[in-house]
Design a protein around this motif. Structure first.
Motif, mmCIF file in Angstrom:
data_model
loop_
_atom_site.group_PDB
_atom_site.id
_atom_site.type_symbol
_atom_site.label_atom_id
_atom_site.label_comp_id
_atom_site.label_asym_id
_atom_site.label_seq_id
_atom_site.Cartn_x
_atom_site.Cartn_y
_atom_site.Cartn_z
ATOM 1 N N LEU A 72 0.851 -1.189 0.000
ATOM 2 C CA LEU A 72 0.000 0.000 0.000
ATOM 3 C C LEU A 72 0.885 1.237 0.000
ATOM 4 O O LEU A 72 1.027 1.928 1.013
ATOM 5 C CB LEU A 72 -0.919 0.008 1.234
ATOM 6 N N PRO A 73 1.510 1.563 -1.135
ATOM 7 C CA PRO A 73 2.366 2.751 -1.175
ATOM 8 C C PRO A 73 1.555 4.012 -0.918
ATOM 9 O O PRO A 73 0.461 4.179 -1.453
ATOM 10 C CB PRO A 73 2.944 2.721 -2.592
ATOM 11 N N ARG A 74 2.097 4.924 -0.109
ATOM 12 C CA ARG A 74 1.328 6.083 0.323
ATOM 13 C C ARG A 74 2.002 7.419 0.006
ATOM 14 O O ARG A 74 1.427 8.249 -0.676
ATOM 15 C CB ARG A 74 1.066 5.998 1.832
ATOM 16 N N ASP A 88 5.190 2.541 2.757
ATOM 17 C CA ASP A 88 4.245 1.482 2.410
ATOM 18 C C ASP A 88 3.468 1.150 3.683
ATOM 19 O O ASP A 88 4.021 0.606 4.642
ATOM 20 C CB ASP A 88 5.005 0.254 1.906
ATOM 21 N N HIS A 123 2.924 6.484 7.160
ATOM 22 C CA HIS A 123 2.226 7.219 6.108
ATOM 23 C C HIS A 123 3.023 8.451 5.685
ATOM 24 O O HIS A 123 3.563 8.494 4.598
ATOM 25 C CB HIS A 123 0.831 7.629 6.591
ATOM 26 N N HIS A 348 -8.899 10.829 -2.899
ATOM 27 C CA HIS A 348 -8.755 9.382 -2.817
ATOM 28 C C HIS A 348 -10.085 8.647 -2.807
ATOM 29 O O HIS A 348 -10.132 7.449 -3.013
ATOM 30 C CB HIS A 348 -7.967 9.050 -1.539
ATOM 31 N N ALA A 427 1.183 8.202 -5.568
ATOM 32 C CA ALA A 427 1.046 6.764 -5.346
ATOM 33 C C ALA A 427 -0.431 6.410 -5.365
ATOM 34 O O ALA A 427 -1.262 7.133 -4.816
ATOM 35 C CB ALA A 427 1.672 6.361 -4.008
ATOM 36 N N ASP A 429 -2.536 3.701 -3.837
ATOM 37 C CA ASP A 429 -2.303 2.644 -2.855
ATOM 38 C C ASP A 429 -3.116 1.389 -3.131
ATOM 39 O O ASP A 429 -2.647 0.268 -2.925
ATOM 40 C CB ASP A 429 -2.524 3.151 -1.433
ATOM 41 N N ARG A 430 -4.361 1.541 -3.577
ATOM 42 C CA ARG A 430 -5.173 0.348 -3.810
ATOM 43 C C ARG A 430 -4.613 -0.509 -4.940
ATOM 44 O O ARG A 430 -4.708 -1.729 -4.900
ATOM 45 C CB ARG A 430 -6.616 0.746 -4.109
ATOM 46 N N GLY A 432 -1.345 -0.320 -5.873
ATOM 47 C CA GLY A 432 0.055 -0.611 -5.608
ATOM 48 C C GLY A 432 1.027 0.039 -6.581
ATOM 49 O O GLY A 432 2.112 -0.497 -6.813
#
Length: 442
Positions: A72-74, A88, A123, A348, A427, A429-430, A432
């Motif tokens: 989950l990259p943030r 992540d 985060h 987001h 990024a 996140d969902r 990746g």
């Protein structure tokens, strides 16, 4: 977005594990299509961009290669011309988070190295005034040297004792922070609940103890700078009545802006999310008020706050409902002269207004300038009127980031960063992914 209730986690994680083999990470139902062509040297992603922009894939899974190197990259921090740090989150439970060093260049193969692991929901990441790298982890902020032989041994706690999910199942646990103009650390402490109501939908008392009691949640805490690199162990409540301040930014003028992830009411069109100008000592309304001056249904009868009075500080700008702003910055790069000084923001949210990166014109303080009769975009229709003020028409940089079967999932942008060359990094996140937005050229 907001972490859901812990009782859901176990079932969800089991389903995810069966589907992907990676605990706590949901495989997108629709993968990004294999890139075709290039975007300023990077594989071109199938994201509909505004004229003059394109989206390049830096790293992450597509239909051509479903390998997911990060869960989950943030958030992102550039170290040098070809090197970045990426937080992540790992998962919404447990010590599954990590920090990666990402080395990349146009036309090259990205290289990913794990710098730290075993972290609790890392985060935020930022370069501190002392040149060290600061990270917001659940319950603390720490700094470290990413170039140290043993990066873990270089970790120094900076702020500890922040709330975490061991107290409340659905607390907003992310420790977003910014450095204030006077050197203080301003730290987000999210609300432990959505509306501060009992299970039967009634208030727990005359006022909400989460934000107006000893818990000091739903607030921004201020840790005073004591000496270079040292902050007070105690804090003051700088501003309260803020449900979740994951989007925080400080303008060159000294203005502190907050992007409010507002209530999760089931209705699609209410309430609006917000941009707030943060001033010390102010109350911004959670959980008593929504939008400009509307009392929330659960607290209206309690009359805990007159939302039309000076006790409530109204938003500087309304954002689309459930857009979920997770990051913002003022563009200062050279690649896009038309963006200079504009506020960039990630939405987001999973609903039809989310999945976008937008920009706003701002005044000298960095505050978005309202428009008359403003409208907001949504997928599946052209736009919808705010019906209240203040609001502004955003310039949508990613108008085609909606779900498209066989081509892409709906976008889920989180962190924003402006690279030294002026490109905009984010990024998803969902999915990746790490994505680079550049001028539209091969």
């Amino acid at each position: 977005m907001t972490p859901r209730l812990r009782p859901v986690f176990a079932t969800f994680a089991a389903l995810v594990l069966c589907a992907t083999g990676t605990p706590g990470v949901a495989a997108p139902r629709v993968a990004y299509a294999a890139p075709t062509g290039t975007c300023d040297g990077y594989p071109r992603l199938d994201i509909g961009m505004a004229k003059g922009f394109c989206a390049g894939l830096v790293i992450g899974p597509t239909a051509a290669d479903r390998t997911r190197p990060m869960r989950l990259p943030r958030s992102l921090l550039q170290l040098d011309d070809g090197s970045w740090l990426v937080t992540d989150l790992g998962s919404w439970d447990g010590a599954n988070g990590a920090i990666f060093r990402l080395r990349t260049a146009p036309g090259g193969v990205p290289a990913l190295t794990r710098v730290l692991d075993g972290l609790h929901m890392p985060h935020a990441i930022a370069r501190g005034p002392d040149g060290k790298v600061y990270v917001g982890e659940m319950s603390r902020i720490f700094r470290f040297d990413p170039d140290a032989v043993d990066a873990r041994a270089s970790i120094e706690p900076v702020v500890t004792g922040l709330p975490d999910n061991r107290l409340h199942d659905n607390r907003h646990p992310l420790s977003k922070f910014v450095f204030a103009p006077d050197g203080a650390l301003l730290v987000n402490v999210g609300a432990p609940s959505d509306q501060c109501l009992r299970a039967d939908g009634t208030p727990p008392g005359r006022t909400c103890p989460e934000t107006d009691g000893d818990e000091h949640a739903a607030s921004i805490r201020r840790y005073a700078l004591q000496s270079p690199g040292q902050w007070s162990r105690d804090y003051t409540v700088h501003a309260r009545g803020l449900r979740n301040s994951v989007a925080l930014a400080v303008h060159a003028s000294g203005t502190v802006l907050q992007g409010e992830n507002s209530y999760d009411f089931t209705t699609r069109w209410f309430p609006f999310d917000e941009i707030n100008v943060i001033t010390g000592g102010r109350h911004y309304g959670w959980p008593y008020c929504a939008d400009v001056a509307a009392p929330t249904p659960g607290w209206k009868a309690a009359r805990a706050m007159d939302c039309t009075s000076n006790a409530h500080t109204p938003p500087a700008l309304l954002l689309p409902p459930h857009s979920a702003p997770l990051d913002m910055l003022w563009y200062d790069g050279a690649m896009f002269p038309a963006l200079r000084g504009r506020l960039l923001m990630t939405w987001h949210g999973y609903r039809s207004v989310g999945g976008r990166i937008v920009s706003y014109a701002t005044d000298a303080r960095g505050v978005p300038v309202p428009d008359r009769n403003a409208r907001y975009p949504l997928y599946g229709a052209s736009s919808r009127a705010y019906g209240a003020a203040p609001a502004a028409n955003a310039v949508v940089m990613t108008p085609g980031w909606n779900l498209a079967a066989g081509r892409r999932p709906q976008g889920s942008p989180v962190g924003l960063a402006v690279a030294k060359d002026g490109a905009i990094w984010t990024a998803d996140d969902r999915a990746g992914l790490v994505i680079r937005i550049a001028v539209d050229r091969p």
